[in-house]
Design a protein around this motif. Sequence first.
Motif: not given
Length: 352
Positions: A110-111, A212-215, A314-318, A332-333
């Motif tokens: 991300a920029p 490998e981009l992430a674990g 990063m954030q993620f949610g419903r 992150l991409c």
Amino acid sequence: MFQINGDKDSKSKKKAAKSESDDSEEEVKSSRSKKKSTAASASMFQTAADKDKEKKAKKKGMSKAEESDDSELEKEEKSKKKKAKEKKKERSSSPEIEFDSLEKFVMQPAPQGVTVKCRVTRDQRGVDKSLYPLYYLHLDNDKKTFLLAGRKRKKSTTSNYLISIDATDLSRGGENFVGKLRSNLMGTKFTVFDNALNPERALPDMSNARQELAGIIYETNVLGIKGPRRMTVVIPGMNKDNERVALRPRSDCDGLLIRHQNRRMENLIALRNKTPVWNEETASHVLNFNGRVTQASIKNFQIVHDKDLDYIVMQFGRTADDIFTLDYNYPLCAVQAFAIALSSFDGKIACE
């Protein structure tokens, strides 16, 4: 913060004190901290060698930059206050993002200073989609620009997700295949790969082998006795040009997960989910998503670096039954962020 092996000289970002000031003042404060955190975020993810080279160059331009910053901040304060009065309180959308090649965009970090705001939708309609749903990632803007699609592969020994830049082509051999997510037998550890060749079929110099981009590691937590989910995300570090360091292990024994397990963190960055705060009124653990997440879920999380807990990687949610917010920042991409989200959807008997 994102530099390899950490930056001992870097100063941690001061936490914002709670205040009862109006919205306009808060926006001015956030704009100041954003300028500082943008520069800090770049250094946090760089390799140690690249970091030392940049320190000398930064000292020369420091005094001039500080003088110009003061005048710019005064102008910015006035304009921010005017805009804040006119601005309506609503769910913020993604900034305008344009790209020529979708495949390149989803693989690029991300920029810096820009939060890429997205929306994940889950399609469970159909006979087998309750077991093997389709997932779509769009930019959260007026155009709802499509970015990625993902699906869980059938007849796989472990959970295995394909990621494509075409919503109608989710085949392993398709030209739109850009990456995959693979779990261990317990569903507690995941690895994200790009679309290059398996090391066994690659050239001797590994130039065309997959990266490998992430674990992603979920701490075992049977029946939720230890509280909310805990996860660690390991990603390759960034070089001085803000490009991801290529990691092409010859076998799983030299991959991200094993390196992290053995504490061989050269050129790697370890992130973790931000610990939720217990709220006495709601009798639950909560996180501040700034209006981007509206429903409680065990899948809700924020990813941070230990050196700056206020910088949300990063954030993620419903937000609805089958709609989720996914926002990500440098380094992150889109493929990394989407794969991390897919790992959250996957069932984890030993983690919850």
